[in-house]
Every structure is written in structure tokens, then in C-alpha cells.
Enzyme design. Structure first.
Site, PDB file in Angstrom:
ATOM      1  N   ILE B 130       1.176   0.298  -5.578  1.00 47.00           N
ATOM      2  CA  ILE B 130       0.153   0.246  -4.526  1.00 47.00           C
ATOM      3  C   ILE B 130      -0.099   1.667  -4.024  1.00 47.00           C
ATOM      4  O   ILE B 130       0.796   2.294  -3.459  1.00 47.00           O
ATOM      5  CB  ILE B 130       0.626  -0.627  -3.349  1.00 47.00           C
ATOM      6  CG1 ILE B 130       1.026  -2.022  -3.853  1.00 47.00           C
ATOM      7  CG2 ILE B 130      -0.458  -0.731  -2.295  1.00 47.00           C
ATOM      8  CD1 ILE B 130       1.799  -2.839  -2.830  1.00 47.00           C
ATOM      9  N   GLU B 251      -0.869  -9.081   0.767  1.00 46.38           N
ATOM     10  CA  GLU B 251       0.433  -8.421   0.767  1.00 46.38           C
ATOM     11  C   GLU B 251       1.306  -8.935   1.902  1.00 46.38           C
ATOM     12  O   GLU B 251       2.513  -9.043   1.773  1.00 46.38           O
ATOM     13  CB  GLU B 251       0.253  -6.900   0.886  1.00 46.38           C
ATOM     14  CG  GLU B 251       1.582  -6.155   0.892  1.00 46.38           C
ATOM     15  CD  GLU B 251       1.444  -4.647   0.845  1.00 46.38           C
ATOM     16  OE1 GLU B 251       0.340  -4.153   0.565  1.00 46.38           O
ATOM     17  OE2 GLU B 251       2.454  -3.964   1.087  1.00 46.38           O
TER      18      GLU B 251
END
Lengths: 342, 379
Positions: B130, B251
């Protein structure tokens, strides 16, 4: 197994109760209750809606309402500070029904749990008294001798039974735990509602009260605290609803884990959330004049009723320790799977 | 609560059978996992394990079959996730792709991107990182400066990303980059775009950063004129902020936000039998765990319905972080260091250190509470 009304019906019911309490309750009624004044009109109105007997089976004059529905109603009641012992009366009718005793068709039925003060005891038309073993006795209120239970932070009228007469009827609950579970469930739901109301009040105040030229809610220190309070209020509400659903699915007596969890979480939330809302209101919230304490004092009382956090946590913990580490996760996930998971 | 929804959800009818399969698999796969592996759990990287998970159809479970997905429900996926976490499985090599990179491509990627990347994620062969934080942009993410500038046939990236978990082991990163300079600080959310970046491309250097427990978990990544073809822009140029915010909801929505330290309670429970204070402490923890699970299931149910539960997810993550950080501390109070088995001691020690990161990664406690405060109407 109790039925549960579909979401739409529940929504209508909640709205009705909310509207009724918004119109007829309020701080003045709560203060009157603390002086021992029975809310006669309000009781007549909830009776007209059929609420006190709603949890009893239809064959016994009730509506067969489920526990998850009841939790939703009790949460609304808590949001208005529970000016009348509707939750206790509903639980008493349900327990009588479970014990095979038809609840009296009218009037307030008080709930006498072992060792617990009885909310509004001397105002009851009837009393459902439960012992440690799950034996239920229905008494005529007029035949019960009361002495005043003093000292509750909530100042809600409560009595202890000094002596019972001969019961009108007796019966047995499906499990010895059913009654204490009902008591814990109703208080968890009431706390969830009261905390929600206190949070709303605090958020509103934070947007209008100005210091340093800004609403105090513009300060991150205040925002962060209110966020924690919101989180606790959400947890208390979810835990209570989940406990109600578990009681519908597996029966009140087998929902001890969820109900105990709800009582623990709601109790902790009452502590944490109560501190935060008072901090936000500062001095004005510490006055008798301000209505905040009508909610916070009740939360603090209710967390001690029908088993404080410590009591329920110990029960949950003892059960888990007895089952051992390998069973911990499987047990947690099995609770809403398999049997009764429609 | 104004506007916050936590509807009770059931796990799906398939759950008991699915759990049984997973538990058998995890018992076998996890025979040799050290206490440290379990303590790091979803932050731990094990490609071989991820391939095995992929073989069993447990990655990309909800995705269309055209991309190798299993076309199962979000709630079935939830069951798989919570079983992995409860066992402390090292899922990081497939986790990020499964949780956010893949879903992002499904929603906004080109057909070509989906065909190229999704089947390899599903197989457990493509690990994603990420690419959000930068040296000067942490919580104030929109202030990021790493830029992608137009070049013939694509873009050139220059700048740095940091705290990127397992980047040195991953294959690709979805990076949020500045594609047009922001005209003034108030509009810093504009001009950001997302790209698929091959972490083995020329011009990339990755420097692992030791964490406080001695693991090489996160990294600093330097981009020096790294070329990315046009075909690897994700979604719309300039819409990166909105895209990334939605991605963050994914997330934050998962059960890893409250289950990280549960393996310690499982491991330590039998050593608490003679401790008088244990029942109450364990009961309080379990009451919270059960409640957080209901809240987490509620969020999963919203994802299933196609709702992006940004605020609910923030609340559950914040409350979950509090719980999973409190758990090792409570157990430390209860465990007698002399009588506790070394493996449990080791896991406790590791979790005491690792737990610091729970309320930092994926949005700090302060940022999450800010999101809740916004929901309350305070900002």
C-alpha cells in the site's frame, strides 16, 4: 421460542413509544418519579398500547413479542430516562408466561429477583417473585409487605419485600438463569438508551457552548472524547440487541453469554461515557437544575442492578476458563451458528 | 446515534462447514508457526502459505469467476478471514491484494488490468503493498508530494514512500501520487492519482526499516525516475483521493482490527486457571470480543450490500484497536512470569511490542476519532 416482529413492525412500535414518551415524559416527570409520584397517565397510555403484556404469549393475552423487539423498546425507554417501570413490567409478564402462569390482564406487575430491590414495588398491582432455583410465584400486590429500599443513585422508587402472602399461582421457569438474564438484559438496554440520550445532549451542548471564541466542540480534545463516548454508546446498543436476538434464538436461559456481555459492556460504557458527558457539560451539568444527571444517575444505578459488570464478567470468564483455550474461539463462533441460526 | 448503522448480521449458512475445513487446514499449516509468527499474524508474510490458501479458493472469494474469483458472498469471506486471524496466520502476502488492491481494480480498473492482476492475486502469487504514507505525510495524507509527471507513453515517478509494510517482499504497489501540483493548500486533495507500480522496476530502491521488535516489517521506498506506462493508471486521473478514501474503508472494515491479539488469549487461557483475578478479567475481554465481532459483522454486511461503511468502519477499528491493545496488558497483569510456559511468555512479549502499531496503521486513533466526531456533527 418467542417470535420476533419483522424490522418494519419493530420500527413502528419504537416510533410509537418514542412519540408517546416525547409528548408525555421529560425531566419534570422524571423528577416527580424521584419524589415517588407514580406516572398514572403515562402508565395508562402504555397500557392502551398493549405494551406491558407484549412479551407474554398471545394465548395468555400478550402479543408474543420477542426479546430483540423488547430490547429496542427498552432502549427507547432508556433514552427518555425510563420514567415508568415498563421494562420491569414487560419482563415480569414474560417470565410469568414462561413459567406457565397467565399474567394479570391489567396493572403494573413488579419483578422481584433474588437479592434485588424491586422497582416501584409498592405501586404494583401484582408481583412476580422469582427464587434462585427458577421458581416463580405470582402475588397480589396488596398482600406484600414492603420496606423502602434507600440509597440508589438513581433515586428511582424501589422497595424490598419484607413478607409475601400466599401466592395466587406458582410455576417454574425453563432454567434457573432465565430470570436473572431477563433482569440483566433489560438494564443493559436501558443503559444503552440513556447513554445515547446523554451523548446527544453533550454533542448538542458542544456545538452551542462557546469558549475562546469557538464552540467547545471545535476543539479536538473535546471531539476525541465525544468520539469515545459515541463508540461506547454504539457498543452498548449492539451488545444489547445481540443479546436480545440470542434470547429469541436459544431461549432466555441459554443466552447468558450474550446477555452477560451486554451487561458488562453497557456497565463499562455507563462509566466511561458518563464521565465524558459530564466533562463536556462541566459545572452546569453538575447542577441539580440541569437534566443531564437524570440520565447519568440512572445509568450508574442500572449498571449495579441485576449483576454489576464484575459479577457477569466473572461468570463469563469462569465458563471460558473451564472450557479451556482450545475451545475459546470455536465456542465464540458457534454461538450464532448451527442450532437456531435460521 | 445519528446516521451510524450497526445492523445485526448472521454468518452465512455455509459457515460451520467452511470453518471446519479452515480449522483443519490451519491446524496443519500452523504446526510450526512460532509465537512470533502468531504475534505478527496479519502483518506476517509467507508466500508459500498464501499459495496454499489460494489453491483452496480462499483469496478473491467474492470476485467474478472471469477473473479467477469464487463468486462467494462477502459473509463467507468474512468467515475465512476471522478463522485465519484467530489462528494468527501470516496472511500478509495475499491479504492486501484480497482486501483492498483487488477490490479497487474490480471497481475502477481497466479490463486489461483486471485480467492481468486479479487471477494472480487469487492464486496467492502476487503480493501487494500500500503506497500511501510519505516522510512528510502521515495522518495528513493529502499533503503527499511524491509525483508522477507525464512522459511519452506514461508517467515518471519521483519521490519517496515510507512505512510500507513488506514492500521489500511484495510484487506491486498501488501508489497514491501527485499528478498535478496543488494550486493552494486548501485544495491539496485534488490532483492525486493512483498507479499500479511494479516494485522491481528500474529506479526503485527499497530499504527495509527495522521495527522495535527487530523485524524488517516496513520500508522506505525511493522512486528515481521510475517509468509507469499509461495502462497502469488506476481509475481516473485526479480522482485518487476519493478512490483511496474508499479503499481505506475496505482496509479498516475487517476483523483484523480487533482480532490481532486474540491468539494470545487462546494460548494463555489454560495458564490462568489458578489466578483468582482471571475470571473477571477474561470475562470482560470476552464480553468486548463478542460485541466487537457483532459490530464487525455489521460492517461486513454493509460491504455485502455494496455500501461503503466509512464511518462505521472507523468506529469499529478504533474500538477494536483499544481492545486488542488492552488484551496483552490485561494478560500481563495475570500471568505469573515464573510459571508461564516460555512460548506464552514469548508471545506476550512480542504482542506487548507489536500492539503499539495497531492504533497507528490504517489510520491513527486520532484520525479515526476525528471521523467519528465529523459524523457527530462536531466538524
Amino acid at each position: 421460542m418467542a417470535g420476533d416482529a419483522d424490522e418494519g413492525l419493530r420500527g413502528i412500535l419504537i416510533e410509537q413509544v418514542d412519540r408517546l414518551l416525547a409528548d408525555s415524559a421529560g425531566p419534570a416527570v422524571l423528577r416527580a418519579a424521584e419524589r415517588g409520584e407514580w406516572p398514572e397517565t403515562l402508565w395508562a397510555e402504555v397500557e392502551a398500547l398493549g405494551l406491558p403484556l407484549a412479551l407474554a404469549p398471545e394465548a395468555m393475552g400478550g402479543a408474543g413479542l420477542g426479546w430483540e423487539d423488547a430490547v429496542a423498546v427498552w432502549q427507547v425507554l432508556g433514552r427518555h430516562g425510563a420514567p415508568l417501570p415498563l421494562a420491569h413490567g414487560m419482563a415480569a409478564a414474560a417470565l410469568l408466561g414462561l413459567a406457565g402462569i397467565e399474567p394479570p390482564p391489567a396493572g403494573f406487575i413488579a419483578l422481584a429477583l433474588p437479592g434485588e430491590a424491586v422497582a416501584w414495588g409498592r405501586r404494583a398491582g401484582h408481583v412476580a417473585a422469582v427464587d434462585e432455583g427458577g421458581q416463580v410465584a405470582l402475588h397480589d400486590g396488596a398482600g406484600v409487605e414492603w420496606r423502602r429500599a434507600e440509597g440508589a443513585i438513581s433515586r428511582e422508587p424501589a422497595d424490598r419485600t419484607a413478607a409475601f402472602g400466599t401466592p395466587l399461582r406458582t410455576g417454574r421457569l425453563p432454567g434457573a438463569e432465565a430470570a436473572r438474564n431477563a433482569g440483566a438484559l433489560l438494564h443493559a438496554a436501558l443503559i444503552a438508551g440513556a447513554l445515547e440520550a446523554a451523548l446527544d445532549m453533550a454533542v448538542e451542548y458542544a456545538t452551542v457552548r462557546k469558549q475562546f471564541g469557538r464552540p467547545i466542540g471545535a476543539f479536538q480534545a473535546v471531539q476525541q472524547q465525544l468520539a469515545v463516548c459515541a463508540s461506547e454508546a454504539a457498543a452498548a446498543a449492539v451488545a444489547a440487541a445481540a443479546a436480545g436476538r440470542a434470547a429469541d434464538r436459544r431461549g432466555l436461559e441459554d443466552a447468558g453469554f450474550e446477555i452477560g456481555s451486554a451487561k458488562v459492556v453497557a456497565g463499562e460504557a455507563a462509566g466511561t461515557g458518563g464521565s465524558i458527558v459530564h466533562q463536556v457539560f462541566a459545572a452546569i451539568g453538575f447542577t441539580d437544575d440541569h437534566p443531564l444527571h437524570l440520565f447519568t444517575r440512572r445509568m450508574w444505578s442500572w449498571r449495579d442492578a441485576a449483576g454489576a459488570e464484575r459479577v457477569w464478567a466473572r461468570r463469563i470468564g469462569e465458563a471460558a476458563l473451564a472450557r479451556g483455550g482450545d475451545a475459546l474461539w470455536p465456542d465464540l463462533t458457534a454461538r450464532n451458528e448451527g442450532r437456531g441460526n435460521a | 446515534m445519528p446516521g451510524l448503522r450497526f445492523d445485526l448480521r448472521d454468518t452465512p449458512p455455509e459457515a460451520p462447514a467452511l470453518r471446519a475445513t479452515l480449522r483443519a487446514f490451519l491446524a496443519e499449516a500452523g504446526r510450526d508457526w512460532s509465537p512470533r509468527v502468531r504475534a505478527y499474524s496479519w502483518m506476517g508474510f509467507d508466500r508459500e502459505f498464501s499459495r496454499e490458501v489460494g489453491k483452496r479458493g480462499w483469496i478473491g472469494m467474492t470476485w467474478p469467476a472471469a477473473y479467477g474469483g469464487g463468486e462467494r458472498t462477502a459473509m463467507e469471506r468474512y468467515v475465512v478471514l476471522e478463522e485465519m486471524l484467530a489462528a494468527g496466520a501470516p496472511v500478509s502476502a495475499h491479504w492486501i491484494g484480497d482486501r483492498q488492491s483487488g477490490p479497487l481494480l474490480l471497481r475502477l480498473g481497466t479490463e486489461e488490468q483486471r485480467r492481468e492482476f486479479l487471477p494472480r492475486i487469487v492464486a496467492g502469487e502476487l503480493a501487494f503493498a500500500i503506497g500511501l504514507s510519505e516522510p512528510d505525510s502521515g495522518s495528513d495524507l493529502a499533503s503527499l508530494r511524491t509525483k508522477a509527471e507525464r512522459a511519452p507513453g506514461g508517467w515518471r515517478i519521483n519521490g519517496r514512500k515510507v512505512w510500507t509494510t513488506n514492500a521489500h517482499r511484495c510484487d506491486f504497489m498501488i501508489a497514491l501520487l501527485r499528478t498535478s501540483p496543488s494550486p493552494d493548500p486548501k485544495q491539496k486533495h485534488q490532483g492525486l492519482s493512483q498507479f499500479l507500480v511494479d516494485l522491481r522496476a528500474s529506479g526503485i530502491s527499497i530499504r527495509p526499516i527495522l521495527d522495535l521488535a527487530g523485524e524488517e516489517g516496513f520500508n522506505e521506498i525511493t522512486f528515481d525516475d521510475v517509468f509507469v506506462p499509461d495502462s497502469l493508471l488506476v481509475g481516473q486521473e485526479g480522482a485518487g483521493w476519493k478512490q483511496a478514501t474508499a479503499e481505506l474503508a475496505f482496509e479498516r472494515a475487517g476483523p483484523e482490527r480487533y482480532l490481532s491479539s486474540l491468539p494470545l488469549l487462546t494460548a494463555a487461557l489454560d495458564d490462568l486457571r489458578d489466578e483468582p483475578a482471571a475470571p473477571e478479567a477474561v470475562g470482560r475481554l470476552l464480553a468486548r470480543a463478542g460485541t466487537l465481532r457483532q459490530m464487525s459483522l455489521a460492517v461486513a454486511g454493509m460491504l455485502q450490500e455494496g455500501i461503503t461503511p466509512e464511518r462505521e468502519a472507523a468506529l469499529v477499528k478504533d474500538a477494536g484497536n483499544d481492545f486488542e491493545q488492552a488484551l496483552p496488558e490485561r494478560l500481563r497483569d495475570l500471568l505469573d512470569p515464573i510459571r508461564t510456559p516460555p512460548a506464552v511468555q514469548e508471545m506476550l512479549a512480542d504482542m506487548t511490542m507489536v500492539a503499539r502499531s495497531y492504533s497507528l496503521r490504517g489510520g491513527t486513533r486520532e484520525i479515526l476519532r476525528g471521523i467519528i466526531a465529523r459524523q457527530l456533527g462536531l466538524r
